[in-house]
Design an enzyme around this catalytic site. Structure first.
Site, PDB file in Angstrom:
ATOM      1  CD  GLN A   1      36.687 -54.471  10.768  1.00  0.00           C
ATOM      2  OE1 GLN A   1      36.776 -55.678  10.962  1.00  0.00           O
ATOM      3  NE2 GLN A   1      37.452 -53.839   9.925  1.00  0.00           N
TER       4      GLN A   1
ATOM      5  CD  GLU B   1      39.233 -63.903   6.246  1.00  0.00           C
ATOM      6  OE1 GLU B   1      39.602 -64.875   6.934  1.00  0.00           O
ATOM      7  OE2 GLU B   1      38.602 -64.006   5.206  1.00  0.00           O
TER       8      GLU B   1
HETATM    9  C1  LIG Z   1      33.037 -49.149   0.249  1.00  0.00           C
HETATM   10  C2  LIG Z   1      33.725 -48.938   1.591  1.00  0.00           C
HETATM   11  C3  LIG Z   1      33.454 -49.808   2.637  1.00  0.00           C
HETATM   12  C4  LIG Z   1      34.060 -49.600   3.884  1.00  0.00           C
HETATM   13  N1  LIG Z   1      33.704 -50.432   4.930  1.00  0.00           N
HETATM   14  C5  LIG Z   1      34.211 -50.192   6.158  1.00  0.00           C
HETATM   15  C6  LIG Z   1      33.768 -50.956   7.301  1.00  0.00           C
HETATM   16  O1  LIG Z   1      32.941 -51.865   7.190  1.00  0.00           O
HETATM   17  N2  LIG Z   1      34.258 -50.642   8.530  1.00  0.00           N
HETATM   18  C7  LIG Z   1      35.162 -49.643   8.709  1.00  0.00           C
HETATM   19  O2  LIG Z   1      35.579 -49.429   9.846  1.00  0.00           O
HETATM   20  N3  LIG Z   1      35.594 -48.886   7.662  1.00  0.00           N
HETATM   21  C8  LIG Z   1      35.133 -49.144   6.392  1.00  0.00           C
HETATM   22  N4  LIG Z   1      35.546 -48.374   5.319  1.00  0.00           N
HETATM   23  C9  LIG Z   1      36.460 -47.255   5.573  1.00  0.00           C
HETATM   24  C10 LIG Z   1      37.823 -47.425   4.987  1.00  0.00           C
HETATM   25  O3  LIG Z   1      38.570 -48.334   5.744  1.00  0.00           O
HETATM   26  C11 LIG Z   1      38.429 -45.994   4.985  1.00  0.00           C
HETATM   27  O4  LIG Z   1      37.644 -45.227   4.095  1.00  0.00           O
HETATM   28  C12 LIG Z   1      39.840 -46.025   4.552  1.00  0.00           C
HETATM   29  O5  LIG Z   1      40.618 -46.598   5.572  1.00  0.00           O
HETATM   30  C13 LIG Z   1      40.359 -44.621   4.210  1.00  0.00           C
HETATM   31  O6  LIG Z   1      40.156 -43.746   5.263  1.00  0.00           O
HETATM   32  P1  LIG Z   1      39.472 -42.312   5.064  1.00  0.00           P
HETATM   33  O7  LIG Z   1      38.228 -42.525   4.229  1.00  0.00           O
HETATM   34  O8  LIG Z   1      39.322 -41.693   6.418  1.00  0.00           O
HETATM   35  O9  LIG Z   1      40.481 -41.482   4.191  1.00  0.00           O
HETATM   36  P2  LIG Z   1      41.735 -40.693   4.750  1.00  0.00           P
HETATM   37  O10 LIG Z   1      42.478 -41.555   5.709  1.00  0.00           O
HETATM   38  O11 LIG Z   1      41.293 -39.340   5.190  1.00  0.00           O
HETATM   39  O12 LIG Z   1      42.586 -40.556   3.449  1.00  0.00           O
HETATM   40  C14 LIG Z   1      42.311 -39.570   2.448  1.00  0.00           C
HETATM   41  C15 LIG Z   1      43.436 -39.656   1.419  1.00  0.00           C
HETATM   42  O13 LIG Z   1      44.701 -39.370   2.036  1.00  0.00           O
HETATM   43  C16 LIG Z   1      45.595 -40.463   1.842  1.00  0.00           C
HETATM   44  N5  LIG Z   1      46.433 -40.648   3.029  1.00  0.00           N
HETATM   45  C17 LIG Z   1      46.022 -40.696   4.321  1.00  0.00           C
HETATM   46  N6  LIG Z   1      47.072 -40.944   5.130  1.00  0.00           N
HETATM   47  C18 LIG Z   1      48.163 -41.067   4.330  1.00  0.00           C
HETATM   48  C19 LIG Z   1      49.547 -41.358   4.571  1.00  0.00           C
HETATM   49  N7  LIG Z   1      50.022 -41.577   5.811  1.00  0.00           N
HETATM   50  N8  LIG Z   1      50.356 -41.431   3.498  1.00  0.00           N
HETATM   51  C20 LIG Z   1      49.908 -41.231   2.246  1.00  0.00           C
HETATM   52  N9  LIG Z   1      48.621 -40.947   1.968  1.00  0.00           N
HETATM   53  C21 LIG Z   1      47.748 -40.885   2.982  1.00  0.00           C
HETATM   54  C22 LIG Z   1      44.679 -41.665   1.629  1.00  0.00           C
HETATM   55  O14 LIG Z   1      45.285 -42.703   0.971  1.00  0.00           O
HETATM   56  C23 LIG Z   1      43.544 -41.055   0.817  1.00  0.00           C
HETATM   57  O15 LIG Z   1      43.862 -40.959  -0.536  1.00  0.00           O
HETATM   58  C24 LIG Z   1      34.975 -48.552   4.072  1.00  0.00           C
HETATM   59  C25 LIG Z   1      35.272 -47.689   2.993  1.00  0.00           C
HETATM   60  C26 LIG Z   1      34.652 -47.873   1.774  1.00  0.00           C
HETATM   61  C27 LIG Z   1      34.967 -46.916   0.658  1.00  0.00           C
END
Ligand SMILES: Cc1cc2nc3c(=O)[nH]c(=O)nc-3n(C[C@H](O)[C@H](O)[C@H](O)COP(=O)(O)OP(=O)(O)OC[C@H]3O[C@@H](n4cnc5c(N)ncnc54)[C@H](O)[C@@H]3O)c2cc1C
Length: 403
Positions: free
Chosen positions: A124, A244
Site C-alpha cells: 500500500q 478492514e
Molecule cells: C512500521 C510502519 C509501517 C507502515 N506501513 C505503511 C504502509 O504499508 N503503507 C503506507 O502507506 N504507510 C505506512 N506507514 C506510514 C504510517 O501510516 C505513517 O507513518 C503515519 O500515518 C504517520 O505519518 P507520518 O509518519 O508522516 O507522521 P506525521 O503525519 O508527520 O506526524 C508526525 C507527528 O505529528 C502528529 N500529528 C500530525 N498531524 C496531526 C494532527 N492533525 N493533530 C495532532 N497531531 C498530529 C502525529 O501524530 C505524529 O506524532 C507505516 C508506518 C510505520 C511506522
C-alpha cells in the site's frame, strides 16, 4: 449451550493445533528472512487449502462467506502461535480487497487467488515524507500523456511495508495541484517490477527492514490501472482504509503477555527477595491487569455489536491507543527490572517474547495504522463529540498552501 461461533472457534483452534509443528513459533526459530518468507507462503497455501485464508470474502472469491465474528475468532486463535503471517497482513488486509471491488471478475479469480495462496504480495503506497497522517498532503505526481492516455508517475513513497517482496501495489498520486488537496488525487495500481520503480529498505531500530522507501521515476501505467474517477482518489483511499473494519485485537498491544512479566518477576530478585513482592512491581501488574481487562470488555462489546449486525464504532481507536502505550510502559519496566540482561537482544525471539524487542518496536507500533495523536483526535471528535480539529488548509488549492 454451545453457539455456532464457539463451534467455529473450536474447530479453527483444533485445526491450528495440527499446524503448529510445521508453521508455529518454534518451527520459525533460526530461519533466515528468506526461509521465513518461504514458510509464510506455504502457511498461506495451507490456510487456503483449509478454507481459512478469506473467511469474510464471498465464496466466488474463494472465501467462506462468513462474518467478521468468525474472522476475529480465527485470528484470535491464530495469534497465539506465532505463525508467519506478517508478510500478508497488508496485502490481504487492504490492497487485494479494494482491487476485488474495482476490477472485473477474471482478475478476481486469477490474482486474488494468487494473493490468498501467498504466491503474490501487494503493498500500500500511501504515505510520503509530506503525507502520512495528512494523506491528502502527498506530492507524488501522476500526469496523463495526451497521446496515449497513459499516466506517468514521479515521486517518492515512504514506510511501504514489504515493498521489497511485493509484486503489485496500490498508490495514490496528485493529478491536479490547482484544487483543494483532497480533490486533486487519483488512485491506481502499479506493477512493482515496472521500469522506474526503485525500492530501498529502511532499517528500523530493531534491525529489521519491513518498511521501505519507494521511488517512482517516469513510471508509465495505462489508464486501465486507475481505480475510481480522476480526482476521486482520496475517496478510494478512505474506502481502502475502512475495508478492514475491525482487526484482530490483542490486549497485550502485540507485545509479550502479562503472564510472562509475572513469571519473570517471580524469578528475579530485588535485595534478595523475589521482585514480585516489591510494591512497585505489584502496582504495575495490577494496573496492566486492570487495563487489559477493560480492553477485553471493549472487545466483547464489539463482538456483541457485530453479532447484532452493527458496525463497530471508534472504540478500535481506544483499543489501539491504550494497549500499545501500555505495552511500551510494561516493556520499559521489564527491561529495567532485568538490569543488564534486559538489553540482551535475541534475534530468534519475537516481540511477543522479548521485552527488549517489544520495547524497541513499540514506538513504530504507536505510529503505524494511526499515530497516538490522530487516535486522540478520533476519540475527541467521534466519542466525546468535541469540535473538529483546526484545519487551516481546508478549501485552499494545494498549490497555494504555504510549504
Ligand atoms: C512500521 C510502519 C509501517 C507502515 N506501513 C505503511 C504502509 O504499508 N503503507 C503506507 O502507506 N504507510 C505506512 N506507514 C506510514 C504510517 O501510516 C505513517 O507513518 C503515519 O500515518 C504517520 O505519518 P507520518 O509518519 O508522516 O507522521 P506525521 O503525519 O508527520 O506526524 C508526525 C507527528 O505529528 C502528529 N500529528 C500530525 N498531524 C496531526 C494532527 N492533525 N493533530 C495532532 N497531531 C498530529 C502525529 O501524530 C505524529 O506524532 C507505516 C508506518 C510505520 C511506522
Amino acid at each position: 449451550m454451545t453457539t455456532a461461533l464457539e463451534i467455529y472457534r473450536d474447530n479453527a483452534a483444533a485445526w491450528l493445533q495440527t499446524q503448529i509443528a510445521e508453521f508455529g513459533r518454534e518451527a520459525r526459530r533460526g530461519l533466515s528472512h528468506e526461509e521465513d518468507l518461504a514458510l509464510g507462503r506455504r502457511w498461506q497455501a495451507a490456510k487456503f487449502g483449509a478454507g481459512y485464508s478469506a473467511i469474510t470474502w464471498k465464496p466466488e472469491h474463494c472465501g467462506q462467506g462468513l462474518t467478521a465474528l468468525e474472522k476475529l475468532a480465527f485470528e484470535q486463535e491464530e495469534i497465539k502461535h506465532g505463525f508467519p503471517n506478517d508478510y500478508f497482513g497488508v496485502s490481504l488486509g487492504m490492497p487485494v480487497p479494494i482491487m476485488l471491488r474495482y476490477l472485473p471478475d477474471g482478475w478476481k479469480q486469477e490474482r486474488a487467488t494468487a494473493a490468498l495462496r501467498g504466491e503474490e504480495i501487494w503493498c500500500q503506497l500511501f504515505s510520503e515524507p509530506a503525507g502520512g497522517s495528512d494523506l491528502a498532503g502527498l506530492r507524488t505526481r501522476a500526469e496523463q500523456d495526451p497521446a496515449t492516455g497513459d499516466w506517468i508517475i514521479n515521486g517518492q513513497k515512504l514506510w511501504t511495508t514489504w515493498a521489497q517482496h511485493s509484486d503489485y501495489g496500490v498508490i495514490v498520486a496528485r493529478t491536479d495541484p490547482s484544487v483543494p488537496k483532497h480533490k486533486g488525487l487519483t488512485y491506481y495500481w502499479v506493477d512493482m517490477k515496472a521500469p522506474g520503480v526503485t525500492v530501498r529498505p529502511v532499517r528500523l531500530a530493531e534491525g529489521t527492514s519491513e518498511v521501505n522507501e519507494v521511488f517512482f521515476d517516469d513510471v508509465r501505467i495505462p489508464d486501465s490501472q486507475r481505480l475510481g474517477p480522476v480526482g476521486g482518489g482520496f475517496g478510494v483511499a478512505m474506502e481502502t482504509l475502512t475495508i478492514e473494519r475491525y482487526q484482530a485485537t490483542d490486549p497485550a498491544g502485540f507485545g509479550p503477555p502479562l503472564q510472562l512479566f509475572i513469571d519473570e518477576a517471580k524469578a528475579i530478585k530485588i535485595k534478595g527477595r523475589p521482585a514480585i513482592e516489591d510494591g512497585r512491581i505489584r502496582e504495575r501488574i495490577a494496573r496492566t491487569y486492570a487495563m487489559q481487562s477493560a480492553m477485553g470488555a471493549i472487545y466483547e462489546r464489539t463482538l456483541l455489536s457485530l453479532a447484532a449486525g452493527l458496525q463497530p464504532g471508534p472504540e478500535g481507536a481506544v483499543h489501539k491507543l491504550v494497549s500499545v502505550r501500555a505495552r511500551q510502559k510494561l516493556s520499559e519496566f521489564a527491561v529495567d527490572l532485568k538490569g543488564v540482561e534486559g538489553m540482551r537482544y535475541d534475534d530468534d525471539l519475537t516481540r511477543k517474547e522479548s521485552w527488549s524487542k517489544s520495547w524497541m518496536t513499540a514506538p513504530t507500533g504507536r505510529i503505524a495504522g494511526g499515530a497516538d495523536e490522530m487516535l486522540l483526535n478520533t476519540i475527541a471528535e467521534r466519542i466525546l463529540g468535541l469540535p473538529q480539529d483546526h484545519r487551516p488548509d481546508k478549501g485552499v488549492p494545494f498549490n497555494q498552501i504555504p510549504r
